[in-house]
Design an enzyme around this catalytic site. Structure first.
Site, PDB file in Angstrom:
ATOM      1  N   SER A  10       2.363   2.102  -4.745  1.00  0.00           N
ATOM      2  CA  SER A  10       2.197   0.683  -4.434  1.00  0.00           C
ATOM      3  C   SER A  10       1.871  -0.129  -5.685  1.00  0.00           C
ATOM      4  O   SER A  10       2.338  -1.271  -5.841  1.00  0.00           O
ATOM      5  CB  SER A  10       1.108   0.493  -3.371  1.00  0.00           C
ATOM      6  OG  SER A  10      -0.087   1.133  -3.751  1.00  0.00           O
ATOM      7  N   HIS A  18       0.830  -1.206   0.000  1.00  0.00           N
ATOM      8  CA  HIS A  18       0.000   0.000   0.000  1.00  0.00           C
ATOM      9  C   HIS A  18       0.865   1.257   0.000  1.00  0.00           C
ATOM     10  O   HIS A  18       2.037   1.246   0.376  1.00  0.00           O
ATOM     11  CB  HIS A  18      -0.917   0.016   1.229  1.00  0.00           C
ATOM     12  CG  HIS A  18      -0.217   0.470   2.474  1.00  0.00           C
ATOM     13  ND1 HIS A  18      -0.240   1.783   2.919  1.00  0.00           N
ATOM     14  CD2 HIS A  18       0.556  -0.203   3.358  1.00  0.00           C
ATOM     15  CE1 HIS A  18       0.471   1.887   4.026  1.00  0.00           C
ATOM     16  NE2 HIS A  18       0.973   0.706   4.315  1.00  0.00           N
ATOM     17  N   CYS A  19       0.259   2.355  -0.436  1.00  0.00           N
ATOM     18  CA  CYS A  19       0.829   3.699  -0.287  1.00  0.00           C
ATOM     19  C   CYS A  19      -0.259   4.530   0.403  1.00  0.00           C
ATOM     20  O   CYS A  19      -0.830   4.060   1.380  1.00  0.00           O
ATOM     21  CB  CYS A  19       1.271   4.280  -1.623  1.00  0.00           C
ATOM     22  SG  CYS A  19       0.078   4.120  -2.972  1.00  0.00           S
ATOM     23  N   TYR A  20      -0.571   5.720  -0.092  1.00  0.00           N
ATOM     24  CA  TYR A  20      -1.667   6.474   0.508  1.00  0.00           C
ATOM     25  C   TYR A  20      -3.008   6.052  -0.100  1.00  0.00           C
ATOM     26  O   TYR A  20      -3.939   5.676   0.605  1.00  0.00           O
ATOM     27  CB  TYR A  20      -1.466   7.975   0.331  1.00  0.00           C
ATOM     28  CG  TYR A  20      -2.607   8.789   0.911  1.00  0.00           C
ATOM     29  CD1 TYR A  20      -2.704   8.974   2.287  1.00  0.00           C
ATOM     30  CD2 TYR A  20      -3.594   9.338   0.091  1.00  0.00           C
ATOM     31  CE1 TYR A  20      -3.757   9.694   2.832  1.00  0.00           C
ATOM     32  CE2 TYR A  20      -4.650  10.055   0.632  1.00  0.00           C
ATOM     33  CZ  TYR A  20      -4.731  10.233   2.004  1.00  0.00           C
ATOM     34  OH  TYR A  20      -5.784  10.941   2.547  1.00  0.00           O
TER      35      TYR A  20
END
Length: 321
Positions: A105, A97-99
């Site tokens: 991601s 994940h990222c934001y």
């Protein structure tokens, strides 16, 4: 409605790309019910700051600090992220994940699929989008994925675009922030070439300074940039290679460049001046900007070649074939 289905309706974004590999957003990584529901045992975070996973679950984590900017270097993280995802799939399930679960991601997941299945960028991204249609690496990350494909899913230190890419990002770290610590990180993965049959020596003391493979050729009047150099080099009609100046890689013996943004390059043996450097870049006589730049003076060198020295175009082809 059973327990799993009820909770799934209230899950934050988390999509299964393939068995035991999930792609999601920040909320998914911090949500206890989501992690439990999907059996997540590993979380790979690519974000500006580390996150806090629920303490009630045993989770192995990897944090990669990175902003979602086309100018950021995500390519150098592929080997770490690939190894982590592979191990996670073997032991349990991994959430990357990222934001928003859209760019950073998605790029790491695509790179993993490319290496795992020996597939190209387009196919890897399609597999990701088939399960998470919002996945969309930014333009810079997409270019780095294409370079990764060109290098056959590894970081090829001999690839000319990767050489230029590495120098470009090293220059961005050193200047303007004067982060000379970045040099040490760069040197840990720098592959120093043994002096072979195509070597350049100091004219004063005859010390071997670098080889033909350390030369960074550029096209006349065109700024040097990693994203299109190899493609331009093999275009038709053949490009005109600049032979006015000689630029090389940043090499470990350039001690002056370890502590100053610009200055002279000296032979490490006899200390005679052989060139100049500038982390912000220099303008070649042909009009091209080379950044960062490590320029050596041809008259200060002796070329020790077993055969005749290569022409500009031969030097260029040496790097792209």
């Amino acid at each position: 409605m059973d327990y799993f289905s009820w909770h799934k309706d209230y899950m934050v974004e988390c999509d299964e790309i393939e068995p035991q590999l999930f792609l999601g957003n920040l909320e998914a990584a911090e949500n206890e019910e989501t992690l439990k529901c999907y059996g997540i045992t590993h979380v790979l975070t690519v974000y500006k700051v580390p996150i806090t996973t629920p303490k009630t679950i045993q989770i192995e984590t990897l944090f990669i600090e990175l902003e979602d900017s086309p100018d950021c270097d995500i390519l150098s993280s592929f080997e770490r992220s690939n190894a982590f995802i592979k191990e996670a799939q073997e032991k349990g399930a991994v959430l990357v994940h990222c934001y928003g679960g859209v760019s950073r991601s998605a790029t790491l997941v695509a790179a993993y699929l490319m290496k795992k299945y020996s597939i190209g960028v387009d196919e890897a991204l399609q597999r990701v989008k088939d399960n998470r249609n919002c996945a969309c690496p930014n333009a810079g990350f997409l270019s780095q994925l294409r370079l990764y494909e060109t290098m056959k899913y590894s970081l090829d230190e001999d690839n000319i675009d990767y050489k230029i890419f590495s120098l470009y990002h090293l220059g961005r770290q050193v200047s303007p922030g004067n982060d000379f610590n970045a040099i040490q990180t760069y040197l840990t993965r720098f592959k120093e070439n043994v002096c072979d049959s195509r070597k350049f020596k100091c004219r004063q003391c005859r010390k071997c300074l670098f080889t033909q493979s350390n030369v960074i050729p550029h096209l006349k009047g065109q700024d040097l940039y990693w994203n299109n150099f190899a493609q331009l080099a093999v275009s038709e009609p053949p490009p005109i290679v600049c032979e006015n100046s000689l630029f090389i890689e940043f090499l470990p013996w350039m001690m002056e460049a370890h502590q100053s943004l610009s200055g002279k390059i000296y032979c490490p043996e006899c200390k005679s001046k052989i060139g100049s450097f500038c982390w912000k870049g220099q303008l070649c006589q042909c009009g091209a900007t080379i950044s960062p730049s490590f320029q050596v003076i041809d008259s200060k060198l002796d070329k020790d070649f077993q055969s005749s020295p290569p022409s500009g175009n031969e030097c260029l082809l040496h790097h792209v074939t």
